[in-house]
Design an enzyme around this catalytic site. Structure first.
Site, mmCIF file in Angstrom:
data_model
loop_
_atom_site.group_PDB
_atom_site.id
_atom_site.type_symbol
_atom_site.label_atom_id
_atom_site.label_comp_id
_atom_site.label_asym_id
_atom_site.label_seq_id
_atom_site.Cartn_x
_atom_site.Cartn_y
_atom_site.Cartn_z
ATOM 1 N N TYR A 146 0.758 -1.088 -0.034
ATOM 2 C CA TYR A 146 0.040 -0.044 -0.136
ATOM 3 C C TYR A 146 0.665 1.325 -0.140
ATOM 4 O O TYR A 146 0.675 2.265 -1.038
ATOM 5 C CB TYR A 146 -1.484 -0.038 0.995
ATOM 6 C CG TYR A 146 -2.393 -0.788 1.174
ATOM 7 C CD1 TYR A 146 -2.412 -1.706 0.266
ATOM 8 C CD2 TYR A 146 -3.866 0.274 1.739
ATOM 9 C CE1 TYR A 146 -3.675 -2.808 0.590
ATOM 10 C CE2 TYR A 146 -4.594 -0.595 0.844
ATOM 11 C CZ TYR A 146 -5.181 -1.800 1.107
ATOM 12 O OH TYR A 146 -6.187 -2.440 0.212
ATOM 13 N N LYS A 193 2.776 -15.623 1.910
ATOM 14 C CA LYS A 193 3.646 -16.361 0.928
ATOM 15 C C LYS A 193 4.711 -16.293 0.884
ATOM 16 O O LYS A 193 5.238 -15.415 -0.222
ATOM 17 C CB LYS A 193 2.962 -14.778 -0.279
ATOM 18 C CG LYS A 193 2.886 -16.349 -1.707
ATOM 19 C CD LYS A 193 1.700 -17.267 -1.774
ATOM 20 C CE LYS A 193 1.214 -17.493 -3.098
ATOM 21 N NZ LYS A 193 0.585 -18.850 -3.678
ATOM 22 N N ASP A 225 -3.280 -18.132 -0.306
ATOM 23 C CA ASP A 225 -3.899 -18.848 -0.353
ATOM 24 C C ASP A 225 -5.074 -19.555 -0.329
ATOM 25 O O ASP A 225 -6.063 -19.838 -0.030
ATOM 26 C CB ASP A 225 -3.531 -19.185 -2.281
ATOM 27 C CG ASP A 225 -2.405 -20.126 -2.006
ATOM 28 O OD1 ASP A 225 -1.570 -19.645 -0.919
ATOM 29 O OD2 ASP A 225 -1.775 -20.365 -2.718
ATOM 30 N N ASP A 249 -6.367 -6.767 3.679
ATOM 31 C CA ASP A 249 -7.486 -6.024 3.381
ATOM 32 C C ASP A 249 -8.370 -7.237 2.208
ATOM 33 O O ASP A 249 -9.992 -7.147 3.113
ATOM 34 C CB ASP A 249 -6.974 -5.038 2.242
ATOM 35 C CG ASP A 249 -7.942 -4.476 1.625
ATOM 36 O OD1 ASP A 249 -9.078 -4.340 2.086
ATOM 37 O OD2 ASP A 249 -7.883 -4.571 0.145
ATOM 38 N N ASP A 253 -12.311 -8.888 4.099
ATOM 39 C CA ASP A 253 -13.604 -9.011 3.407
ATOM 40 C C ASP A 253 -14.127 -10.417 3.491
ATOM 41 O O ASP A 253 -15.351 -10.802 3.418
ATOM 42 C CB ASP A 253 -13.231 -8.051 1.993
ATOM 43 C CG ASP A 253 -13.837 -6.455 2.482
ATOM 44 O OD1 ASP A 253 -13.425 -5.907 3.415
ATOM 45 O OD2 ASP A 253 -14.165 -6.343 2.154
HETATM 46 C C1 IPM Z 1 -10.585 -0.832 3.989
HETATM 47 C C2 IPM Z 1 -10.658 -0.412 2.326
HETATM 48 C C3 IPM Z 1 -9.296 0.640 1.906
HETATM 49 C C4 IPM Z 1 -8.420 -0.365 2.528
HETATM 50 C C5 IPM Z 1 -9.109 1.393 1.167
HETATM 51 C C6 IPM Z 1 -10.948 2.128 0.493
HETATM 52 C C7 IPM Z 1 -8.590 2.057 0.479
HETATM 53 O O1 IPM Z 1 -10.993 -1.462 1.413
HETATM 54 O O2 IPM Z 1 -10.028 -0.081 5.013
HETATM 55 O O3 IPM Z 1 -10.850 -1.929 4.129
HETATM 56 O O4 IPM Z 1 -7.972 -0.941 1.196
HETATM 57 O O5 IPM Z 1 -7.665 -0.118 2.722
HETATM 58 MN MN MN Z 2 -11.318 -3.383 2.320
#
Ligand code: IPM
Ligand code: MN
Length: 376
Positions: A146, A193, A225, A249, A253
């Site tokens: 990032y 990884k 993975d 990240d 999710d």
């Molecule tokens: C998160 C979001 C952010 C990230 C974006 C909005 C930059 O997806 O907080 O997980 O990728 O960190």
């Molecule tokens: Mn995210």
């Protein structure tokens, strides 16, 4: 004269449903002071698309200053479709969040994922797989790909992003993960990884060395993975998952699907200067202003906030309130509850359950019903 301890909270409600869910978290925090004492002083500041509209910047200096002066930050959500659909946009709401993470040194993003018995059916995964899931992801937040060197060649035919990690960056988040594991089921899974990436090998070496100081913690390694697959196949095996920025990240999710609704998951970003607490959901612009957004994630983020200030009992009271509301079948529409309530009513209800010093209210349904009828 006795002085009341004052805690400064910077409130960055942001875009879309951010302001309305944050307002419910504030109601609950005020209920905390009613019951447990103390005093929260709120300082409201702009971030995201609203900040761009007002000042041209997604993170105005005055907002950053408010954060640096605060004991903790309560964050809503950012994002607006008018920026998402324009790849050429020079200024984006997300830049505000990334800059905030870097400037405040918010190095560890903590995302707990728990499931609620009554909501198991909302997950696309089989109930027997997700029942009893209780894991927490420790995602590194200010390093890795990032924030590494990046660029595009002049002719536009090549682009690059670099993943870099320093031992110190790994150590400070790994320490938090090990300590958390001691308070939980005593297991850390490092997700990486290492069969391909040099930075992953540095993570493994560093974390393995640190593990010697934590003999009561079982340390486990897993390729990312495989971890993506294991998370949906056998999620109960995880206790604390420790990982780098980008892997975290993606996996967080994925893990959110286990809970059945994004509207239930809080997060904390632990910083060098101060810490930030936010629901993991986005700004959900379609629902903004309609009073249908689920404020639970924001309310549970407030629980993590008060816990970080040493108010463990208050945090417990907030979590109990949320659990109780869900178990009794109240909720915002997306939870398909037996009784549909608005965002603001859920906030009122949670605040009421937190403020009432009589713990009995948590189990006495008739009394609860009476109280609810006074809210609606
Ligand atoms: C998160 C979001 C952010 C990230 C974006 C909005 C930059 O997806 O907080 O997980 O990728 O960190
Ligand atoms: Mn995210």
């Amino acid at each position: 004269m006795t002085s009341i301890k004052k805690t400064k909270i910077a409130v960055l409600a942001g875009d879309g449903i951010g302001p309305e869910v944050t307002q419910q978290a504030i109601k609950v925090m005020n209920a905390v002071t009613e019951r447990f004492g103390g005093y929260f002083e709120y300082c409201f500041a702009d971030v995201g698309a609203v900040a761009i509209d007002r000042t041209g910047s997604p993170l105005p200096d005055i907002t950053l200053e408010a954060c640096l002066n605060a004991d903790a930050i309560l964050f809503g959500a950012i994002g607006d479709p008018k920026y998402d659909n324009d790849p050429k946009a020079k200024v984006r709401p997300e830049q505000g969040l990334l800059k905030l993470r870097k400037e405040l040194g918010l190095y560890a993003n903590i995302r707990p994922v728990t499931t609620y018995e009554r909501l198991l059916h909302l997950s696309p995964l089989r109930e027997d797989r997700i029942k009893g899931v209780d894991l927490v992801i420790y995602r590194e937040l200010t390093g890795g790909i990032y924030f590494g060197e990046k660029g595009t060649s002049e002719d536009g035919q090549q682009a690059f992003d670099t993943c870099t990690y320093q031992v110190e960056e790994i150590q400070r988040i790994a320490k938090l993960a090990f300590e958390q594991a001691l308070l939980r089921r005593g297991k850390v899974t490092l997700v990486d990884k290492a069969n391909v990436m040099e930075t992953s090998r540095l993570w493994r070496k560093t974390v393995q060395e640190m593990a010697e100081d934590y003999p009561d913690v079982e340390l486990d390694f897993m390729f990312v993975d495989n971890a993506a697959m294991q998370l949906i196949q056998n999620p109960r095996q995880f206790d604390v998952m420790l990982t780098s920025n980008m892997f975290g990240d993606i996996l967080s999710d994925e893990a959110s699907v286990l809970a059945g609704s994004l509207g239930l998951l809080p997060s904390a970003s632990i910083g060098l200067h101060t810490s930030l607490f936010e629901p993991i959901h986005g700004s959900y612009p379609q629902a903004a202003g309609q009073d249908i957004a689920n404020p639970m994630a924001a309310i549970l983020s407030a629980a993590m906030l008060v816990e970080s200030l040493g108010m463990a009992e208050a945090a417990r009271a907030i979590r109990l309130a949320v659990q109780h509301i869900l178990e009794k079948g109240f909720g915002t529409p997306e939870l398909q509850p037996s009784a549909v309530y608005g965002c603001s009513q859920i906030g009122d209800l949670a605040a009421l359950l937190v403020a009432d010093p009589d713990e009995e209210i948590l189990v006495r349904e008739d009394k609860l019903q009476q109280k609810i009828s006074t809210i609606i």
